[in-house]
Write a protein that holds these residues in place. Structure first.
Motif, PDB file in Angstrom:
ATOM      1  N   GLY A  42      39.125  44.521  33.398  1.00 43.57           N
ATOM      2  CA  GLY A  42      39.868  44.146  34.599  1.00 43.57           C
ATOM      3  C   GLY A  42      40.889  43.058  34.354  1.00 43.57           C
ATOM      4  O   GLY A  42      41.687  43.112  33.414  1.00 43.57           O
ATOM      5  N   ILE A  43      40.840  42.022  35.190  1.00 47.15           N
ATOM      6  CA  ILE A  43      41.835  40.950  35.092  1.00 47.15           C
ATOM      7  C   ILE A  43      41.689  40.160  33.799  1.00 47.15           C
ATOM      8  O   ILE A  43      42.651  39.544  33.341  1.00 47.15           O
ATOM      9  N   GLU A  95      38.318  45.227  45.646  1.00 48.17           N
ATOM     10  CA  GLU A  95      38.024  46.547  45.097  1.00 48.17           C
ATOM     11  C   GLU A  95      36.553  46.675  44.750  1.00 48.17           C
ATOM     12  O   GLU A  95      35.950  47.740  44.942  1.00 48.17           O
ATOM     13  N   ASN A  96      35.958  45.590  44.246  1.00 47.78           N
ATOM     14  CA  ASN A  96      34.541  45.631  43.896  1.00 47.78           C
ATOM     15  C   ASN A  96      33.676  45.791  45.143  1.00 47.78           C
ATOM     16  O   ASN A  96      32.686  46.541  45.145  1.00 47.78           O
ATOM     17  N   GLU A 153      42.062  40.612  44.621  1.00 49.15           N
ATOM     18  CA  GLU A 153      42.164  42.067  44.673  1.00 49.15           C
ATOM     19  C   GLU A 153      40.988  42.721  43.952  1.00 49.15           C
ATOM     20  O   GLU A 153      40.454  43.732  44.418  1.00 49.15           O
ATOM     21  N   ALA A 154      40.596  42.116  42.816  1.00 46.85           N
ATOM     22  CA  ALA A 154      39.450  42.663  42.082  1.00 46.85           C
ATOM     23  C   ALA A 154      38.175  42.545  42.905  1.00 46.85           C
ATOM     24  O   ALA A 154      37.343  43.465  42.929  1.00 46.85           O
ATOM     25  N   GLY A 165      34.031  40.288  33.780  1.00 46.69           N
ATOM     26  CA  GLY A 165      35.386  40.198  33.234  1.00 46.69           C
ATOM     27  C   GLY A 165      35.403  40.295  31.729  1.00 46.69           C
ATOM     28  O   GLY A 165      35.912  41.239  31.158  1.00 46.69           O
ATOM     29  N   VAL A 181      40.301  50.852  36.040  1.00 52.67           N
ATOM     30  CA  VAL A 181      40.148  49.498  35.519  1.00 52.67           C
ATOM     31  C   VAL A 181      40.537  49.492  34.043  1.00 52.67           C
ATOM     32  O   VAL A 181      40.144  50.384  33.282  1.00 52.67           O
ATOM     33  N   LEU A 184      32.898  38.495  41.760  1.00 61.62           N
ATOM     34  CA  LEU A 184      33.788  39.123  40.793  1.00 61.62           C
ATOM     35  C   LEU A 184      33.023  40.080  39.898  1.00 61.62           C
ATOM     36  O   LEU A 184      31.895  39.798  39.485  1.00 61.62           O
ATOM     37  N   ALA A 222      45.187  38.320  41.768  1.00 64.45           N
ATOM     38  CA  ALA A 222      44.556  39.437  41.053  1.00 64.45           C
ATOM     39  C   ALA A 222      43.039  39.371  41.169  1.00 64.45           C
ATOM     40  O   ALA A 222      42.372  40.405  41.308  1.00 64.45           O
ATOM     41  N   ALA A 223      42.478  38.142  41.140  1.00 60.49           N
ATOM     42  CA  ALA A 223      41.029  37.994  41.276  1.00 60.49           C
ATOM     43  C   ALA A 223      40.565  38.430  42.663  1.00 60.49           C
ATOM     44  O   ALA A 223      39.529  39.096  42.809  1.00 60.49           O
TER      45      ALA A 223
END
Length: 219
Positions: free
Chosen positions: A130-131, A164-165, A160-161, A29, A53, A26, A157-158
């Motif tokens: 982000g989230i 994307e990362n 997806e993050a 955050g 973001v 992740l 959502a995590a």
């Protein structure tokens, strides 16, 4: 991963270790930072963030000297290309929020105001990205979800993050590989040119010395 497998059953161990691996992938955050501002000078906090973001931050001045009141400070947040995203003067508490449009280091700088020169202070900065910056209470009220469904939405959502990362890291790796290949090619051409120049200069020196010795009738 071996420790997980020894303590838990194989299926549970694989699940737990996979979750831990996902958490490690992740992007940052939430970051709580405590800054000690000097009487003069500037202190900055930077964070490398991907584009698109959401960033949310709260800051507050904390002074141990209650006899003089709470000092004020100035805050400036800039993007990687130097665009000002937030600027506030004579502030004791504040908040800034924006959605990133470019990838790179975002910089938040703090310094004491001119009227409070000679007085230092501490600043509490709660930086969410982000989230972590998403208002899940509003999402739950708007979509009328709660409990397990809300937690599943957070996990989605995590994931997806994380995805994307990973894409961002892959793109950065490709960019660095292209830069490395270009640099290696340029170094190779420079080495070849340097070798060619040395050979030409050596040949000219030999030709000059041969003519010199011939004029002196030494050879």
């Amino acid at each position: 991963m071996r420790i997980c497998a020894m303590i838990l059953r194989p299926t549970a161990a694989r699940l737990l270790c996979s979750v831990l691996l996902l958490i490690s992938l992740l992007p940052p955050g939430a970051t709580a930072v405590w800054l000690n501002l000097p009487a003069s000078g500037t202190k900055c906090v930077s964070e490398e963030i991907q584009p698109h973001v959401v960033v949310l931050a709260d800051y507050a001045v904390i002074s141990e000297d209650h006899t003089r009141g709470i000092p004020t400070l100035s805050v400036k947040v800039t993007s990687p290309y130097g665009n000002t995203l937030h600027h506030q003067e004579n502030a004791t508490v504040g908040q800034f929020a924006f959605t990133t449009t470019e990838a790179g280091n975002y910089l938040a700088c703090f310094w004491m105001d001119g009227g409070d020169k000679g007085v230092g202070a501490s600043v509490s900065l709660d930086w969410k990205i982000g989230i972590a910056a998403k208002d899940w209470d509003s999402v739950a009220r708007k979509e009328k979800i709660e409990g397990v469904e809300l937690e599943l939405r957070k996990l989605e959502a995590a994931v997806e993050a994380i995805h994307e990362n990973l894409l961002y890291l892959k793109a950065r790796e490709a960019e660095m590989r292209v830069v490395s290949e270009r640099t290696n090619a340029r170094v190779a051409w420079f080495s070849i040119m340097s070798l060619g120049v040395c050979i030409v200069v050596s040949a000219l020196q030999l030709w000059h010395l041969k003519r010199f010795f011939q004029k002196k009738k030494l050879i």
